[in-house]
Design an enzyme around this catalytic site. Structure first.
Site, mmCIF file in Angstrom:
data_model
loop_
_atom_site.group_PDB
_atom_site.id
_atom_site.type_symbol
_atom_site.label_atom_id
_atom_site.label_comp_id
_atom_site.label_asym_id
_atom_site.label_seq_id
_atom_site.Cartn_x
_atom_site.Cartn_y
_atom_site.Cartn_z
ATOM 1 N N HIS A 101 9.558 -23.405 10.324
ATOM 2 C CA HIS A 101 8.518 -24.050 11.130
ATOM 3 C C HIS A 101 7.090 -23.830 10.644
ATOM 4 O O HIS A 101 6.239 -24.680 10.873
ATOM 5 C CB HIS A 101 8.613 -23.558 12.586
ATOM 6 C CG HIS A 101 9.811 -24.098 13.314
ATOM 7 N ND1 HIS A 101 10.030 -23.896 14.657
ATOM 8 C CD2 HIS A 101 10.867 -24.847 12.862
ATOM 9 C CE1 HIS A 101 11.163 -24.500 15.011
ATOM 10 N NE2 HIS A 101 11.701 -25.061 13.940
ATOM 11 N N HIS A 148 6.700 -30.208 12.069
ATOM 12 C CA HIS A 148 6.155 -28.898 11.696
ATOM 13 C C HIS A 148 5.112 -29.022 10.585
ATOM 14 O O HIS A 148 4.187 -28.216 10.501
ATOM 15 C CB HIS A 148 7.287 -27.957 11.288
ATOM 16 C CG HIS A 148 8.302 -27.803 12.370
ATOM 17 N ND1 HIS A 148 8.002 -27.213 13.577
ATOM 18 C CD2 HIS A 148 9.584 -28.238 12.459
ATOM 19 C CE1 HIS A 148 9.063 -27.269 14.362
ATOM 20 N NE2 HIS A 148 10.042 -27.889 13.708
ATOM 21 N N THR A 152 2.964 -0.674 8.802
ATOM 22 C CA THR A 152 3.467 -1.490 9.908
ATOM 23 C C THR A 152 3.828 -2.904 9.474
ATOM 24 O O THR A 152 4.532 -3.608 10.205
ATOM 25 C CB THR A 152 2.389 -1.633 10.993
ATOM 26 O OG1 THR A 152 1.212 -2.186 10.377
ATOM 27 C CG2 THR A 152 2.038 -0.284 11.618
ATOM 28 N N CYS A 177 3.233 -2.677 4.126
ATOM 29 C CA CYS A 177 2.329 -1.563 4.436
ATOM 30 C C CYS A 177 3.061 -0.725 5.479
ATOM 31 O O CYS A 177 4.274 -0.901 5.652
ATOM 32 C CB CYS A 177 0.944 -2.046 4.871
ATOM 33 S SG CYS A 177 0.849 -2.856 6.480
ATOM 34 N N ASP A 188 0.873 -1.181 0.000
ATOM 35 C CA ASP A 188 0.000 0.000 0.000
ATOM 36 C C ASP A 188 0.911 1.232 0.000
ATOM 37 O O ASP A 188 2.150 1.112 -0.111
ATOM 38 C CB ASP A 188 -1.008 -0.039 1.166
ATOM 39 C CG ASP A 188 -0.399 0.346 2.507
ATOM 40 O OD1 ASP A 188 0.844 0.447 2.620
ATOM 41 O OD2 ASP A 188 -1.184 0.549 3.464
HETATM 42 C C1 RB5 Z 1 -1.908 3.332 6.181
HETATM 43 O O1 RB5 Z 1 -1.853 4.608 6.703
HETATM 44 C C2 RB5 Z 1 -1.593 2.315 7.261
HETATM 45 O O2 RB5 Z 1 -2.670 2.193 8.115
HETATM 46 C C3 RB5 Z 1 -1.235 0.990 6.638
HETATM 47 O O3 RB5 Z 1 -0.143 1.147 5.794
HETATM 48 C C4 RB5 Z 1 -0.840 -0.115 7.582
HETATM 49 O O4 RB5 Z 1 0.153 0.304 8.463
HETATM 50 C C5 RB5 Z 1 -1.918 -0.806 8.258
HETATM 51 O O5 RB5 Z 1 -1.724 -1.737 9.036
#
Ligand code: RB5
Length: 145
Positions: free
Chosen positions: A97, A132, A66, A64, A7
């Site tokens: 695993h 596993h 996080t 993304c 994203d």
């Molecule tokens: C986008 O702002 C952010 O929410 C997305 O990239 C991600 O971190 C969501 O988990």
């Protein structure tokens, strides 16, 4: 063949990892996104997962902000075992695993150097099988319920 998906929060990191894969001669398809314009991570996760469930790609590297949101979305797709990692041990052991087929990285969490090393470890480590495999089988059984 590897699929890359990100994203807007993971776009820059995807581009860094992409350069690294290109330099190593690793083949990939990039399903986007291709800019920092806002895009919903579940949509891009679905697009990336389709490349794996169709058999076109063996593994995926998803990004993304996080790494968490896109991993949650990817794990809703049958046949996908996605792991959000920011450390080397987890990136290695999720292959050994869990036979994970998608590595999710956070563009706002890890730097490009760490991300490229995690991607290498993930792509180069084979599933250990044995006990596993029984456990992964149980994950698949839950999925089939
Ligand atoms: C986008 O702002 C952010 O929410 C997305 O990239 C991600 O971190 C969501 O988990």
């Amino acid at each position: 063949m590897i699929v890359l998906a990100a994203d807007h929060g993971g776009f820059h990191l995807k581009e860094e990892v992409k350069k690294h894969l290109e330099a190593k001669g690793v083949e990939f398809v990039d399903v986007g996104t291709f800019s920092t314009d806002s895009i919903d991570y579940p949509d891009i996760a679905k697009k990336g997962c389709e490349k794996i469930t169709s058999g076109e790609c063996e593994k995926g590297l998803f990004f993304c902000g996080t790494g968490v949101g896109i991993s949650i979305a990817a794990n809703k797709v049958k046949g996908i075992r996605a792991c959000c990692c920011s450390d080397h041990f987890s990136a290695k052991y999720t292959r050994l695993h869990n036979d994970a087929n998608v590595l999710c990285l956070g563009g706002r969490v890890v730097g490009a150097g760490v991300a490229c090393e995690l991607a290498d470890l993930f792509l180069e480590t084979e599933f250990e099988g044995g006990r596993h495999a029984t456990r992964v089988g149980k994950i698949m059984a839950i999925e089939a319920e």
